[in-house]
Enzyme design. Structure first.
Site, PDB file in Angstrom:
ATOM      1  N   ASP A 204       0.830  -1.202   0.000  1.00  0.00           N
ATOM      2  CA  ASP A 204       0.000   0.000   0.000  1.00  0.00           C
ATOM      3  C   ASP A 204       0.873   1.265   0.000  1.00  0.00           C
ATOM      4  OD1 ASP A 204      -2.796   1.018   0.339  1.00  0.00           O
ATOM      5  OD2 ASP A 204      -1.961   1.885   2.164  1.00  0.00           O
ATOM      6  N   GLU A 269       1.761  -0.645  -4.827  1.00  0.00           N
ATOM      7  CA  GLU A 269       0.727   0.300  -5.209  1.00  0.00           C
ATOM      8  C   GLU A 269       1.437   1.635  -5.360  1.00  0.00           C
ATOM      9  OE1 GLU A 269      -3.201   2.803  -3.919  1.00  0.00           O
ATOM     10  OE2 GLU A 269      -1.516   2.577  -2.590  1.00  0.00           O
TER      11      GLU A 269
HETATM   12  C1  GLC Z   1      -4.268   3.111  -0.716  1.00  0.00           C
HETATM   13  C2  GLC Z   1      -5.484   2.224  -0.622  1.00  0.00           C
HETATM   14  C3  GLC Z   1      -6.643   3.055  -0.153  1.00  0.00           C
HETATM   15  C4  GLC Z   1      -6.315   3.604   1.210  1.00  0.00           C
HETATM   16  C5  GLC Z   1      -5.019   4.388   1.194  1.00  0.00           C
HETATM   17  C6  GLC Z   1      -4.494   4.636   2.575  1.00  0.00           C
HETATM   18  O1  GLC Z   1      -4.367   4.067  -1.704  1.00  0.00           O
HETATM   19  O2  GLC Z   1      -5.708   1.600  -1.847  1.00  0.00           O
HETATM   20  O3  GLC Z   1      -7.830   2.310  -0.109  1.00  0.00           O
HETATM   21  O4  GLC Z   1      -7.350   4.444   1.637  1.00  0.00           O
HETATM   22  O5  GLC Z   1      -3.992   3.681   0.517  1.00  0.00           O
HETATM   23  O6  GLC Z   1      -4.012   3.465   3.142  1.00  0.00           O
END
Ligand code: GLC
Length: 537
Positions: A204, A269
């Site tokens: 993440d 991500e």
């Molecule tokens: C990422 C996740 C999202 C979350 C954010 C904070 O972007 O995909 O759902 O709110 O991180 O952890």
């Protein structure tokens, strides 16, 4: 250092994101759980999926739906237990499926023991795991950074007079990734799960880990505009000092080395949109894979969609996880037909882009329900759950709930997701949107996706042949060849002709009802249609 070997199990693999709390509830509490997922893995194997990624399963006070983790080495009771993770892994592996968990290293929950100790005792080692800073001379926050979810990225700890940094909610304090104790703690978390057989992680906010040591103000590059929501305000800044720092890559290399010992993979991500910057996240000195999120944000802009895919694939033809959909964005069937009177083109357009992604290398991912052609869920504005909506006075355009509703399995009450009351209130889906109905209809969305994945599997050149970009007649068309496989993605509203001389081409897959003719080295493709062809000579 010897170059890392690419994992053979990633070759040709296709991933599938499961929004854990909305996939299948086996206990009747309205919350998706691990046993429910294990029970439905047969469906994913039938569909042709190789890797499933589960959004966070850990104990969480749930201010951001599990992305505020209170304990990284445990499972939230509503989802099950660590033993349930092991049972799910066993079932998955028996079906040749790999399972990725979601790790959230940028921040913890404010309920995590580390942060509780950090607040209670400013001289504790835990305090130094977070980013506490003295106020600016005027007593306000230390700099101009803002949170993705609205307001400043700093909250005052009144008892000490210092501020702490959070790029998301105040309940999601950011960790200090320049502190070796933080690195050690996460090494340990990775090993804990790898020892139990987990096949990897989605990381993440991988681009957010390190902050620039200067903690300087970010330059403002545009005005967000009247009434704009928190994300538009966030992206009005150049995030020079709080995101995408060069040295993040060293942390990735360290983690990937741990994962490699277990033949496990890591997928970032990353919200990075610059193709060359993003390419740094993957490869021999970094991670196996990174998501490229931008096609998941875009509306139907054919030339831009083609350009984003082709120019990134030119730079990085192996390490990208391509998506048009995830739990943070409106579903593509709705997004790709926004502001158009006829929304029926949404599925065809989605599948046209996904067909292109299948020849771009890397590991493309579907998001649960994408294979059913689901559009946005209907959610009563008063019943919104997403903090982006509930904590901001916006029109809700950025609310993520619309993509998080229960998986529609069948036509029974609550579409067979639960016998209880779902955690999120949304209208039930129609029969034609359910797995049960679609499985019985060979022309349905689920069969079209299944066929695409089967074609990719039976023509290994489609993912592993030599990547070659061929001339396209217009900017709204992509033509990619990998040895014996050719994909023409015609996202335009015109019939186009592509010349692919020297071979006889046979049509293997059409993303929608349309026409393809191959004659004398010229292939003609009707509008908004992607086609997979194989060379027969
Ligand atoms: C990422 C996740 C999202 C979350 C954010 C904070 O972007 O995909 O759902 O709110 O991180 O952890």
């Amino acid at each position: 250092m010897a170059e890392r070997q690419r994992k053979s199990w990633l070759d040709g693999a296709v991933g599938y994101e499961i929004y854990t709390r909305s996939f299948m509830d086996s206990s009747g509490d309205g919350f998706g759980d691990l046993a429910g997922i294990a029970d439905r893995l047969d469906y994913l194997a039938w569909l042709g999926i190789d890797i499933v990624w589960l959004t966070p399963i850990y104990p969480s006070p749930d201010h951001d739906h599990g992305y505020d983790v209170a304990d990284y080495k445990a499972v939230r009771a509503e989802h099950g237990t660590v033993a349930d993770v092991e049972a799910l892994l066993e079932k998955a592996h028996s079906l040749d499926l790999k399972v990725l968990l979601d790790i959230v290293p940028n921040h913890t929950s404010s309920e995590h023991e580390w942060f509780k100790t950090a607040l209670a005792d400013p001289s504790s080692p835990e305090r130094a795991m977070y980013l506490f800073r003295d106020p600016a001379p005027d007593g306000g926050p230390p700099n101009n950074w803002i949170s993705h979810f609205g307001g400043p990225a700093w909250t005052l700890d009144a008892s000490s007079g210092q501020y702490y940094c959070h790029l998301f909610l105040p309940e999601q304090p950011d960790l200090d990734w320049r502190n070796p104790a933080v690195l050690d703690a996460f090494d340990d978390i990775y090993r804990f799960w790898f020892e139990r057989g987990v096949d990897g992680f989605r990381i993440d906010v991988a681009h957010g880990l390190l902050k620039h040591p200067s903690f300087a103000d970010n330059p403002k590059v545009r005005e967000a505009g009247e009434g704009s929501g928190p994300l538009a305000k966030f992206f009005a800044f150049d995030h020079k000092f709080d995101m995408d720092q060069d040295d993040n890559v060293q942390i990735f290399a360290r983690w990937q080395a741990i994962a490699d010992n277990y033949d496990a993979t890591l997928v970032a991500e990353s919200g990075v949109t610059d193709h060359r910057r993003l390419a740094r996240y993957v490869g021999p000195d970094a991670l196996d894979l990174s998501f490229f999120l931008k096609p998941g944000w875009m509306t139907w802009e054919p030339a831009e969609i083609v350009a984003e895919h082709l120019s990134l694939a030119d730079v990085e033809p192996n390490g990208i996880s391509w998506v048009i959909s995830n739990h943070d964005q409106p579903r593509p069937v709705s997004r790709f037909t926004r502001n158009e009177p006829d929304t029926s083109r949404g599925l065809d357009r989605s599948l046209a882009v996904t067909t292109l992604q299948m020849i771009l290398g890397g590991v493309p991912f579907l998001y649960y329900g994408e294979e059913l052609g689901l559009g946005d869920a209907i959610i009563d504005p008063a019943a919104r759950e997403d903090p982006v909506a509930t904590r901001n006075d916006t029109d809700g355009g950025e609310a993520r709930d619309v993509a998080r509703s229960p998986m529609p399995w069948d036509t029974s009450a609550r579409n067979g997701f639960t016998t209880g009351t779902p955690w999120i209130a949304s209208a039930d889906r129609e029969s034609a949107e359910t797995v049960e109905t679609q499985k019985n209809d060979p022309a349905s969305a689920v069969h079209r996706y299944r066929q695409l994945l089967a074609v990719r599997r039976s023509f290994p050149d489609m993912h592993s042949g030599t990547y070659e970009r061929l001339d396209a007649p217009t900017a709204e068309v992509a033509v990619i060849r990998r040895d014996s496989v050719l994909v023409i993605a015609n996202l335009s509203t015109e019939t186009v002709s592509v010349s692919a001389a020297g071979d006889q081409w046979q049509v293997e897959f059409l993303s929608a009802a349309g026409e393809v003719e191959s004659e004398g080295g010229t292939i003609t493709v009707s509008p908004e249609l992607s086609v997979v062809l194989s060379a027969t000579s």
